[in-house]
Enzyme design. Structure first.
Site, PDB file in Angstrom:
ATOM      1  N   ASP A 189     -28.985  -4.146  25.924  1.00 28.74           N
ATOM      2  CA  ASP A 189     -30.234  -4.356  25.611  1.00 28.74           C
ATOM      3  C   ASP A 189     -31.154  -3.128  25.418  1.00 28.74           C
ATOM      4  OD1 ASP A 189     -30.366  -7.255  25.632  1.00 28.74           O
ATOM      5  OD2 ASP A 189     -29.685  -6.847  27.953  1.00 28.74           O
ATOM      6  N   LYS A 205     -32.100  -0.801  19.614  1.00 22.38           N
ATOM      7  CA  LYS A 205     -31.864  -0.765  21.028  1.00 22.38           C
ATOM      8  C   LYS A 205     -31.772   0.790  21.578  1.00 22.38           C
ATOM      9  CE  LYS A 205     -30.773  -5.136  21.243  1.00 22.38           C
ATOM     10  NZ  LYS A 205     -29.403  -5.714  21.381  1.00 22.38           N
ATOM     11  N   GLU A 253     -19.925  -9.059  32.984  1.00 19.48           N
ATOM     12  CA  GLU A 253     -19.700  -7.944  32.020  1.00 19.48           C
ATOM     13  C   GLU A 253     -19.489  -6.810  32.767  1.00 19.48           C
ATOM     14  OE1 GLU A 253     -22.589  -9.588  28.724  1.00 19.48           O
ATOM     15  OE2 GLU A 253     -23.542  -8.279  30.203  1.00 19.48           O
TER      16      GLU A 253
END
Ligand code: 5RP
Length: 231
Positions: A90, A127, A109
């Site tokens: 993100d 990002k 993750e």
């Protein structure tokens, strides 16, 4: 001048990551729209004869990979080592620290990333940030005592919000937990913040990935692929 859309940038980065996949590798499969591009491309190679075993980081990714006929390890199996993981993010800062977990898969993750010999992140250029913190930091918390955990996160200086599935139902992760999204604003010291949050009883995992990345592949608007290697 070429001006690629965000989706095209994601595709470009994902395609570049595929060059690191070799025959017989154990490959960690990330979660999210950019990782999905990589998984779809990988399935084409599998169809063409590439032999790999995928380790999915979420139920959604496992479903997608199964549908695309990518052979999967059951959970992490007994693998202590994954050769390569390809995942999205993100936010990415200049030290290659990350905010992850927009899709709620941060805990799996992080486990998969931590077992990976090579952790490759694929992103579009939006990002990239100079300082982490604009994107709300996802923190996975146990449902037991969650209100109290949320207050402790607030005391650390964040604007906090329990992630909702809909107006009445909290979002649940694949692990059955809640997510508190925390807006800290620009983070001056992400490594310290990550430790502070992780040490709160009730916190399962925090979406700050510190010094874990080997390579960030950035799909640029102008059609270039930028490689950012960890120092
Ligand atoms: C999921 C993640 C994703 O990798 C992250 O949210 C980026 O997603 P996208 O590639 O769709 O922008 O961390 O938990």
């Amino acid at each position: 001048m070429t001006k690629l859309s965000v989706e095209q940038q994601k595709f470009l980065a994902a395609a570049a990551a595929l060059t690191f996949v070799e025959n017989k590798m154990i490959v960690g499969l990330g979660t999210g729209s950019t990782a999905e591009f990589a998984i779809r491309l990988l399935s084409e190679e599998v169809k063409a004869g590439l032999k790999i075993t995928g380790v999915p980081t979420s139920v959604a990714t496992a479903k997608l990979a199964r549908r695309l006929k990518i052979p999967l390890a059951d959970d992490l199996g007994t693998f202590k080592k994954i050769d390569l993981t390809i995942d999205g993010a993100d936010e990415v800062d200049p030290q290659l620290n990350l905010i992850k977990g927009g899709g709620g898969a941060l805990a799996r993750e992080k486990i998969v990333a931590s077992r990976s010999d090579r952790f490759v992140i694929v992103v579009d250029e939006k990002k990239l940030v100079t300082q982490l913190g604009k994107f709300p930091l996802p923190v996975e918390v146990l449902p037991f005592g969650w209100r109290s955990t949320l207050e402790i996160l607030r005391d650390l200086g964040a604007r906090v919000k329990l992630r909702q599935k809909d107006a009445r139902t909290p979002y649940r992760t694949d692990n059955g937990n809640y997510i508190v999204d925390c807006v800290f604003g620009k983070m001056t010291n992400p490594p310290v913040l990550a430790q502070q949050i992780k040490s709160i009883a009730g916190v399962v995992e925090v979406g700050l990935f510190i010094s874990r990345v080997d390579l960030v592949l950035v799909g640029r608007r102008d059609g270039r692929i930028e490689e950012k290697w960890a120092a």
